[in-house]
Motif scaffolding. Structure first.
Motif, PDB file in Angstrom:
ATOM      1  N   SER B   3       0.780  -1.108  -0.059  1.00  0.00           N
ATOM      2  CA  SER B   3      -0.143   0.127  -0.018  1.00  0.00           C
ATOM      3  C   SER B   3       0.798   1.160  -0.135  1.00  0.00           C
ATOM      4  O   SER B   3       2.010   1.223   0.134  1.00  0.00           O
ATOM      5  CB  SER B   3      -1.117  -0.053   1.201  1.00  0.00           C
ATOM      6  OG  SER B   3      -0.203   0.103   2.376  1.00  0.00           O
ATOM      7  N   TYR B  32       9.850  -1.342  -5.883  1.00  0.00           N
ATOM      8  CA  TYR B  32      10.207  -0.313  -6.565  1.00  0.00           C
ATOM      9  C   TYR B  32       9.450   0.750  -6.296  1.00  0.00           C
ATOM     10  O   TYR B  32       8.146   0.654  -6.282  1.00  0.00           O
ATOM     11  CB  TYR B  32      10.199  -0.708  -8.342  1.00  0.00           C
ATOM     12  CG  TYR B  32      10.907  -2.044  -8.707  1.00  0.00           C
ATOM     13  CD1 TYR B  32      10.338  -2.711  -9.805  1.00  0.00           C
ATOM     14  CD2 TYR B  32      12.095  -2.366  -8.158  1.00  0.00           C
ATOM     15  CE1 TYR B  32      11.063  -3.752 -10.196  1.00  0.00           C
ATOM     16  CE2 TYR B  32      12.844  -3.492  -8.598  1.00  0.00           C
ATOM     17  CZ  TYR B  32      12.428  -4.021  -9.547  1.00  0.00           C
ATOM     18  OH  TYR B  32      13.152  -5.417 -10.058  1.00  0.00           O
ATOM     19  N   LYS B  94       5.598  -0.894  -6.770  1.00  0.00           N
ATOM     20  CA  LYS B  94       5.580  -2.163  -7.319  1.00  0.00           C
ATOM     21  C   LYS B  94       6.553  -3.113  -6.727  1.00  0.00           C
ATOM     22  O   LYS B  94       7.753  -2.669  -6.649  1.00  0.00           O
ATOM     23  CB  LYS B  94       5.846  -1.910  -8.759  1.00  0.00           C
ATOM     24  CG  LYS B  94       6.040  -3.357  -9.666  1.00  0.00           C
ATOM     25  CD  LYS B  94       6.499  -2.732 -11.049  1.00  0.00           C
ATOM     26  CE  LYS B  94       6.708  -3.726 -12.188  1.00  0.00           C
ATOM     27  NZ  LYS B  94       7.668  -4.752 -11.587  1.00  0.00           N
ATOM     28  N   THR B  99       4.435  -9.990 -10.347  1.00  0.00           N
ATOM     29  CA  THR B  99       3.022  -9.005 -10.732  1.00  0.00           C
ATOM     30  C   THR B  99       3.635  -7.525 -11.547  1.00  0.00           C
ATOM     31  O   THR B  99       4.866  -7.097 -11.012  1.00  0.00           O
ATOM     32  CB  THR B  99       2.171  -8.718  -9.706  1.00  0.00           C
ATOM     33  OG1 THR B  99       1.251  -7.876  -9.953  1.00  0.00           O
ATOM     34  CG2 THR B  99       3.176  -8.037  -8.713  1.00  0.00           C
ATOM     35  N   ASN B 100       2.987  -7.112 -12.244  1.00  0.00           N
ATOM     36  CA  ASN B 100       3.374  -6.038 -13.078  1.00  0.00           C
ATOM     37  C   ASN B 100       2.499  -4.558 -12.676  1.00  0.00           C
ATOM     38  O   ASN B 100       2.753  -3.732 -13.069  1.00  0.00           O
ATOM     39  CB  ASN B 100       3.166  -6.124 -14.552  1.00  0.00           C
ATOM     40  CG  ASN B 100       4.166  -7.079 -15.233  1.00  0.00           C
ATOM     41  OD1 ASN B 100       5.248  -7.131 -14.832  1.00  0.00           O
ATOM     42  ND2 ASN B 100       3.710  -7.979 -16.010  1.00  0.00           N
ATOM     43  N   LYS B 101       1.596  -4.717 -11.812  1.00  0.00           N
ATOM     44  CA  LYS B 101       0.927  -3.457 -11.586  1.00  0.00           C
ATOM     45  C   LYS B 101       1.533  -2.804 -10.520  1.00  0.00           C
ATOM     46  O   LYS B 101       2.239  -2.994  -9.661  1.00  0.00           O
ATOM     47  CB  LYS B 101      -0.414  -4.151 -10.574  1.00  0.00           C
ATOM     48  CG  LYS B 101      -0.370  -4.792  -9.448  1.00  0.00           C
ATOM     49  CD  LYS B 101      -1.638  -5.230  -9.099  1.00  0.00           C
ATOM     50  CE  LYS B 101      -1.564  -6.076  -7.573  1.00  0.00           C
ATOM     51  NZ  LYS B 101      -2.853  -6.803  -7.299  1.00  0.00           N
ATOM     52  N   LEU B 102       0.981  -1.543 -10.742  1.00  0.00           N
ATOM     53  CA  LEU B 102       1.534  -0.422  -9.673  1.00  0.00           C
ATOM     54  C   LEU B 102       0.292   0.006  -8.660  1.00  0.00           C
ATOM     55  O   LEU B 102      -0.782  -0.235  -9.113  1.00  0.00           O
ATOM     56  CB  LEU B 102       1.663   1.027 -10.413  1.00  0.00           C
ATOM     57  CG  LEU B 102       3.114   0.913 -11.290  1.00  0.00           C
ATOM     58  CD1 LEU B 102       2.884   2.130 -12.259  1.00  0.00           C
ATOM     59  CD2 LEU B 102       4.166   0.876 -10.562  1.00  0.00           C
ATOM     60  N   PHE B 104      -0.977   2.744  -6.371  1.00  0.00           N
ATOM     61  CA  PHE B 104      -0.645   4.266  -6.212  1.00  0.00           C
ATOM     62  C   PHE B 104      -1.441   4.584  -4.911  1.00  0.00           C
ATOM     63  O   PHE B 104      -2.357   4.045  -4.240  1.00  0.00           O
ATOM     64  CB  PHE B 104      -1.862   4.807  -7.527  1.00  0.00           C
ATOM     65  CG  PHE B 104      -1.133   4.794  -8.807  1.00  0.00           C
ATOM     66  CD1 PHE B 104      -1.380   3.894  -9.634  1.00  0.00           C
ATOM     67  CD2 PHE B 104      -0.178   5.892  -9.260  1.00  0.00           C
ATOM     68  CE1 PHE B 104      -0.571   3.699 -10.929  1.00  0.00           C
ATOM     69  CE2 PHE B 104       0.486   5.854 -10.364  1.00  0.00           C
ATOM     70  CZ  PHE B 104       0.130   4.784 -11.439  1.00  0.00           C
TER      71      PHE B 104
END
Lengths: 114, 114
Positions: B3, B32, B94, B99-102, B104
Motif C-alpha cells: 500500500s 520499486y 511495485k 506482478t506488473n501492477k502499480l 498508487f
C-alpha cells in the motif's frame, strides 16, 4: 515523445447501458493496462494484458468488465451494464517490455454514469 | 499486501519556496518506487523512480526523492518550485516479483502560488 491516446475524453451514460472506452497504446509496446480513479480516491489497478490475454486482474474487474485488442492497434475496456459506482476517470497505460518499468499513461476518459 | 499513503491531499506553496510531498509505503518484499505527475488535462507521466542502487534519485526538472527503508518513505522534494510545477503528484509502489501492477497513493495536489 510517443503518446497513449484515449477516446473519448468524457463519456456520459445511463445506468445499465454498455460503454466501450478506447485506447491506442504506443505502437511497439507489448503490455497494456487499465486503471481507474474514483473522485477523491486512489488510482486503482483494473487489469493487465499481454500476448492477447489477461495476465492479471483486480477484484474490481468482475464479469461486467472485459478487455479486447481487436486489431493490433486499439485496446478497449467494455463495461456491459454500467452502475453508478463505475463513475470514475479511466486510464489506459502501456509498457514496452517486461524489463522496462516505465508506464506510459493516456490522459484518461472521464466516465459519468447517471 | 502493498500500500501507499500520501498524507497530504493538497500542498499550497509560494513560487520559489521549497516543497516536500510525503509518501510512505508498506511492503513485505523488495520494492520499486515511483513518482508520477499529472498536469491539468494530461495523463500520468513518470517523474522519477527508485529500482535499486543509490537511494537518492533525481528528475530532469529539479525534483528529487530519497528512498528510506527504515522509515518506509519515498518523499519528493524540490528546493525551489515554479508555477509550472502545479500538478497532481502520485506516489506508487511495485514489488519486485512477477506482478506488473502499480499500487498508487491518493495523490497530492501541489498548488504553486505567485
Amino acid at each position: 515523445e510517443p503518446e497513449v491516446t484515449q477516446t473519448p475524453s468524457h463519456q456520459v451514460t445511463q445506468m445499465g447501458q454498455e460503454v466501450i472506452l478506447r485506447c491506442v497504446p504506443i505502437s511497439n509496446h507489448l503490455y497494456f493496462y487499465w486503471y481507474r480513479q474514483i473522485l477523491g480516491q486512489k488510482v486503482e489497478f483494473l487489469v493487465s494484458f499481454y500476448n492477447n490475454e489477461i495476465s492479471e486482474k483486480s477484484e474490481i474487474f468482475d464479469d461486467q468488465f472485459s478487455v479486447e485488442r481487436p486489431d493490433g492497434s486499439n485496446f478497449t475496456l467494455k463495461i456491459r451494464s454500467t452502475k453508478l459506482e463505475d463513475s470514475a476517470m479511466y486510464f489506459c497505460a502501456s509498457r514496452k517490455t517486461g524489463g522496462d518499468e516505465k508506464l506510459f499513461f493516456g490522459s484518461g476518459t472521464q466516465l459519468s454514469v447517471l | 499486501a502493498q500500500s501507499v499513503t500520501q498524507l497530504d491531499s493538497q500542498v499550497p506553496v509560494f513560487e520559489e519556496a521549497p516543497v516536500e510531498l510525503r509518501c510512505n509505503y508498506s511492503s513485505s518484499v523488495s520494492v520499486y518506487l515511483f513518482w508520477y505527475v499529472q498536469y491539468p488535462n494530461q495523463g500520468l507521466q513518470l517523474l522519477l523512480k527508485y529500482l535499486s542502487g543509490s537511494t537518492l534519485v533525481e528528475s530532469i526538472n529539479g525534483f528529487e526523492a530519497e528512498f528510506n527503508k527504515s522509515q518506509t518513505s519515498f518523499h519528493l522534494r524540490k528546493p525551489s518550485v515554479h508555477i509550472s510545477d502545479t500538478a497532481e503528484y502520485f506516489c506508487a509502489v511495485k514489488n519486485g516479483g512477477a506482478t506488473n501492477k502499480l499500487i498508487f497513493g491518493t495523490g497530492t495536489l501541489l498548488a504553486v502560488q505567485p
